[in-house]
Scaffold this motif. Sequence first.
Motif, PDB file in Angstrom:
ATOM      1  N   MET A  89       0.841  -1.194   0.000  1.00 42.14           N
ATOM      2  CA  MET A  89       0.000   0.000   0.000  1.00 42.14           C
ATOM      3  C   MET A  89       0.877   1.245   0.000  1.00 42.14           C
ATOM      4  O   MET A  89       1.702   1.412   0.880  1.00 42.14           O
ATOM      5  CB  MET A  89      -0.886  -0.028   1.247  1.00 42.14           C
ATOM      6  N   LEU A  90       0.667   2.080  -0.992  1.00 38.67           N
ATOM      7  CA  LEU A  90       1.563   3.224  -1.147  1.00 38.67           C
ATOM      8  C   LEU A  90       0.899   4.554  -0.775  1.00 38.67           C
ATOM      9  O   LEU A  90       1.445   5.622  -1.028  1.00 38.67           O
ATOM     10  CB  LEU A  90       2.094   3.267  -2.573  1.00 38.67           C
ATOM     11  N   TYR A  91      -0.258   4.490  -0.164  1.00 36.51           N
ATOM     12  CA  TYR A  91      -0.909   5.723   0.268  1.00 36.51           C
ATOM     13  C   TYR A  91      -0.206   6.297   1.497  1.00 36.51           C
ATOM     14  O   TYR A  91       0.191   5.561   2.395  1.00 36.51           O
ATOM     15  CB  TYR A  91      -2.362   5.450   0.668  1.00 36.51           C
ATOM     16  N   GLN A  92      -0.129   7.623   1.523  1.00 32.69           N
ATOM     17  CA  GLN A  92       0.262   8.307   2.751  1.00 32.69           C
ATOM     18  C   GLN A  92      -0.935   8.250   3.706  1.00 32.69           C
ATOM     19  O   GLN A  92      -2.082   8.150   3.253  1.00 32.69           O
ATOM     20  CB  GLN A  92       0.608   9.768   2.455  1.00 32.69           C
ATOM     21  N   TYR A 123      -5.048   8.055   2.770  1.00 35.39           N
ATOM     22  CA  TYR A 123      -5.814   6.908   3.271  1.00 35.39           C
ATOM     23  C   TYR A 123      -7.023   7.413   4.069  1.00 35.39           C
ATOM     24  O   TYR A 123      -8.165   6.998   3.860  1.00 35.39           O
ATOM     25  CB  TYR A 123      -4.890   6.052   4.160  1.00 35.39           C
TER      26      TYR A 123
END
Lengths: 271, 253
Positions: B1-4, B8
């Motif tokens: 998961m590459l969301y900050q 998110y």
Amino acid sequence: MGFRRDIADAFLKTNEINPDFVEVAPENWINMGGYWGAQFKEVSHRFPVFLHGLSLSIGSPDELDLAFLRQVKNFIAEHDVRVYSEHLSFAKMDNAHLYDLLPIPFREDSVKHLVARIKQVQDFLEMPIAIENVSYYTPVAAQMTESEFINQIVSQSGCNLLLDVNNVYVNAFNHHYDPYEFISGMPLDRVAYIHMAGHEQVSPTLIVDTHGEAIIDPVYDLFDFTVAKLKPVPVLLERDFNFPEIRMLNHEMNQLRSIVNKYWIKDVVPA
Amino acid sequence: MLYQPDTYKIEQDLSRFGRTGNDIFIPGATEEGLRQYRRLLRNNINNTMVQAFPISRQVLPDDEWNELINLFFADHDAKTAQIWKLPAEFVTFVKEKDYATLWSKPWLNDLLYFEWIEIEVYTMPDIEAEPFTLQGDIRNGTIVVNPEYRLIPLRYPVHLYAVEEAKNHPGDYFMMVYRHPETREVLFADLSALDTFTFENIAHEQLSLSDIAAGLKLQFALSDQHPLLTNMIAFVQEMMAQKLFLGYAEERK
Ligand SMILES: [Fe+2]
């Protein structure tokens, strides 16, 4: 045209609708038996099938549902599907499906996330997918424009673009930008597929993408402008409910055909 | 998961708002747009349930129905990717939260289940039946069951009466729901306890009617198995005409 239960007889019994391909949501047909399972088998036997997914939720932080994607992969093989597309949105959060398309914040980190996810899906399915620009009804904490967002995702992930011309019109109205400029700024060499649909204006400031109305003239105009810039690709008339008489649907298909025929060779026809 | 984390959280807030309508703040978001999402999402869930449970919708007062929909959407994490299967999760949710007791509607779980089972049987993946012939010995032959069925026990006979009446007749009911092999329509049959016993022995043990009757005679020390057998034959004949039974297994030579 989209194959829906309400108009199934026009495809299978009366032959009033005779498209070059049909589009369905895999979620509506996977593991379906009985009467509708049999109807779908006949559809996939008679028409090329394009899949347009709803629930994969490429834009959510939740892990991809690989069990579901496996079913999609089997369905693709079973029905000899040529195109699988999904949306640039999220439909699942906190491990719960939401059954609608919610907007992703246009940001650097979401681009990175989406690129990785699209690659993961393409690797799993062993085929390129097409990603659709969606209608959205509120901006959500954007740090770049929608156009930048789409361009970055398409160029970094290697996916194709499903350009929904009506969605461009809807978003341009809702978020006050120029739809023609927007189209011109899209990665047009990557457009593999076009959607055309009607919509509903619910207030002086908001249009909702309902797929329940006829296509309006300004969207035809935008389509004409778009087609002039593209190589031939399949074109879909999206209609999901509130069905008019079949001849009205055919009239819409013919409108699309006549525009397409102005620019493209004869053997590529909208369906 | 590459969301900050903040990206998110924005998606999470939007989702929570869609599921509950409770206030949130998202930078740049318009109130009209957010409310539109809440409306679209909730309508989608509500329409799916209204379609699946037309009788329940009709017999429940608006405030109770709306409460069920709101609570289900807010509190239940929908698992299926296929929204047309979501009504099955709704049935379980209502049962687990025990609204039947809470609202003094003891028939509620049965009614929802009854309505869902019709959809389940109508849509379930095709199952191939054992090979069969139409001629056979009804007493001693092996009877072939239509495999596309669900046999469900009910406490309240919601399949026989309107709920106001059904609540006066609690008991042990067995409802057979099956799919006609040619028309693919869903058919219902109310089975007696003996029919149910007979059916299960045919379906799961492949016993002949004579064997089943003989077993009962022994078990209950009956003097005569004949009336039982007559009853069973009538049941099988009737339900063979109705396509719950398809025919007879081919004799093994
Ligand atoms: Fe679309």
